[in-house]
Design an enzyme around this catalytic site. Structure first.
Site, short mmCIF file in Angstrom:
data_model
loop_
_atom_site.label_atom_id
_atom_site.label_comp_id
_atom_site.label_asym_id
_atom_site.label_seq_id
_atom_site.Cartn_x
_atom_site.Cartn_y
_atom_site.Cartn_z
N ASP A 137 62.11 45.34 0.68
CA ASP A 137 61.93 43.88 0.67
C ASP A 137 63.22 43.23 1.19
OD1 ASP A 137 59.99 41.72 -0.54
OD2 ASP A 137 62.03 41.07 -0.95
N ASP A 187 57.71 39.63 3.73
CA ASP A 187 58.86 40.46 4.09
C ASP A 187 58.87 41.77 3.32
OD1 ASP A 187 59.21 39.22 1.68
OD2 ASP A 187 61.36 38.96 1.89
#
Length: 602
Positions: free
Chosen positions: A481, A524
């Site tokens: 992430d 993301d």
């Protein structure tokens, strides 16, 4: 003499000490007496208590304080003591809104019993506390012994989950529950309006049937949640009492008609074209029974009939899916969610399942999932499929007519014309295959990065899990992430964010082998499936190598450069978890722990 025996029995049973916690569940501490026949008075119940007719509740059993569908009058008795530091004001909540009658008797040191009455047969404005559940206000004194009796009766499901709250704690709990229920009803109203507009646009009665189904389901769920008395009919106890069973019966009536219309030829193929109309007529009979005859028999019938409805709809939906009827896959997914909720709530109402948050709210959860899974584009998708089918049929007819006309016009040109049409058909078939391949690629890959998406990742997860189980091996899942990705978007814009995602996706892709799977599952967040990585040390080393390769400057289109951070977490199957969802959750938690460490370090 009887009073002395009663007091001695109560004193010996006063082994529960109320704590100063803001919330305390009392359901498992009650003693229970079931009574059939004429209602008992408090004095008669206390006499029976003195004769030890009350039995301890079995909190861990299926029954507990969920007595299913019964006409018995249930008496619950609790003797308790209060500590010296106990706050005075408390609220006793019976968290099952559709109980007909709930009477509370409480006494301090076996003195005069104070009485409060609630139940959905009382108008909402006359209940002792304005709440969607049955709530009683108690003033408890420190260092005192109390005796408490609850008399509960209902012709519907008789479930008595009892919790003692401090007022601020109940208020906080209500904020959460009302927020969730508001979101649920927001989704329900949006879906209702959407399908109503579809009906007005297409004039297909199936959508109107679905609107009626949603409306009736909303009424039934409002009755189960206690909203019908609080908001819909606060001064009409009859409609409040009728809402749960009556609303579910009407929802079943329209739901059966909707299933029959949606599945099209499937009931006829199975020679069951009569089944859904019969079930719909059964629900109508249940509704009339609740209105004009016996609410109890209607409550029993609606739960049993719902079980039949569940099995029938699932079987026919599965057959429709097998025959690849348009929309059947989405129908099965959505309907399974809803009907699973119906199944769970029916088993709960019949006393088969215990009373807890999941079973009591099964219909709400199931219908919410159904609304989420039944996509708003369903009608457009069906229309697009029908339009494509009509265009393909028209094109086929046109080609056949041209071939016939060419044959009649000139026989000597027959071979050439056939070759031309064959080439055209081959070209069209090639284009169709390319389109199909493109659609299949788009369905399994992320549009921005070209990586695998969640759907393809799940297929690879299933394959890796099956191989690992067969070979008694393991594999590693890494969750990645980006750090402060929102700040990058806010500062440099979404185009810069896209550039960073693409650059990092390429770097991650270059760091794995063709055997591995790299997927972007949204925003993301990336997931890496590594079948060749089997132990924690190797996984940790790989994560460190990955960080070294990935954390490098990214040059933006404007000439600026950004060095984005990334946090990683991993978990190993089956060492850490034997369930894929749990495995990913563990890796995700590890990633967030690393992210927090990096933030604190920064």
């Amino acid at each position: 003499m009887l009073s002395l025996i009663s007091f001695a029995h109560q004193a010996s049973a006063a082994n529960l000490i109320i704590s100063s916690q803001k919330q305390q569940s009392l359901s498992g501490h009650f003693s229970v007496y079931r009574h059939s026949g004429e209602p008992l008075t408090l004095e008669e119940a206390r006499a029976l208590d003195a004769e030890q007719a009350f039995q301890p509740s079995q909190a861990d059993s299926v029954a507990g304080t969920n007595f299913g569908l019964t006409r018995d009058e249930i008496w619950l008795r609790l003797h308790f003591s209060t500590p010296a530091d106990l706050p005075e004001r408390w609220l006793l909540e019976v968290a099952h809104a559709s109980l007909d009658r709930v009477d509370l008797y409480i006494s301090e040191d076996n003195q005069v019993y104070q009485e409060q009455q609630s139940g959905d047969l009382l108008p909402f404005s006359e209940q002792p506390f304005q709440h969607r559940h049955h709530v009683f206000e108690l003033a408890l004194q420190p260092s005192q012994d109390y005796s408490l009796y609850l008399r509960v009766a209902s012709e519907g499901t008789l479930s008595v989950p009892v919790t003692l709250w401090q007022p601020d704690a109940l208020w906080q709990q209500d904020q959460l529950s009302y927020s969730l229920l508001s979101a649920y009803y927001g989704l329900l109203v949006a879906l209702l309006i959407y399908n109503l507009f579809l009906y007005l646009s297409l004039r297909d009665p199936l959508y109107l049937t679905y609107v009626a189904f949603i409306s009736a389901l909303a009424v039934g769920q409002a009755g189960l949640a206690g909203f019908s008395g609080q908001f819909l009919w606060p001064d009409n106890a009859y409609l409040t009492n009728l809402s749960p069973t009556g609303g579910v019966a009407l929802a079943g009536f329209f739901g059966a008609l909707f299933v029959r219309g949606f599945l099209g030829d499937t009931p006829r193929r199975l020679r069951l074209n009569w089944l859904m109309p019969l079930i719909s007529a059964g629900y109508a009979t249940v509704f009339l029974t609740a209105v004009f005859w016996s609410y109890y028999f209607a409550a029993v019938a609606v739960n049993l009939l719902s079980l039949v409805f569940v099995i029938s709809a699932l079987v026919m939906g599965a057959v429709s899916f097998y025959y690849r009827q348009p929309g059947a896959r989405y129908f099965v997914l959505a309907w399974v969610a809803l009907l699973t909720g119906v199944l769970v709530i029916s088993l709960h109402n019949l006393g088969v399942l215990p009373s807890n948050f999941l079973t009591s709210n099964a219909l709400l959860v199931g219908s919410a999932l159904e609304m989420l899974l039944l996509a708003l584009a369903l009608a457009d998708r069906i229309n697009a499929i029908q339009k494509a089918r009509d265009e393909a049929q028209a094109q086929s007819i046109k080609l056949r007519q041209e071939m016939v006309e060419a044959l009649e016009e000139k026989e000597r040109h027959l071979e050439r014309r056939v070759v031309e049409r064959t080439e055209a058909l081959e070209k069209a078939n090639q284009e169709l295959q390319k389109s199909h391949q493109l659609l299949e690629y788009q369905a399994n890959h992320d549009a921005l990065t070209g990586l695998a998406n969640r759907k393809l990742l799940e297929l690879h997860f299933t394959k890796a899990q099956k191989q690992a189980d067969q070979e008694a091996s393991s594999f590693t899942v890494i969750v990645a992430d980006l750090d402060q990705f929102k700040q990058i978007n806010d500062t440099w814009g979404h185009l810069a964010g896209d550039d960073i995602l693409i650059a990092l996706a390429r770097r991650l892709q270059a760091s794995v082998t063709p055997r591995d799977t790299l997927a972007r599952i949204g925003g993301d967040e990336f997931i890496i499936l590594l079948p060749g990585l089997h132990d924690h040390q190797a996984a940790a080393n790989f994560c460190q190598q990955l960080l070294d390769k990935v954390i490098k400057p990214v040059f933006l289109r404007e000439g600026e450069q950004i060095t984005p951070g990334i946090s990683l977490g991993y978990a190993i199957y089956p060492d850490d978890a034997a369930d894929i969802e749990q495995l990913v959750n563990l890796a995700d938690k590890a990633m967030y722990q690393n992210k927090l460490k990096s933030i604190q370090k920064f």
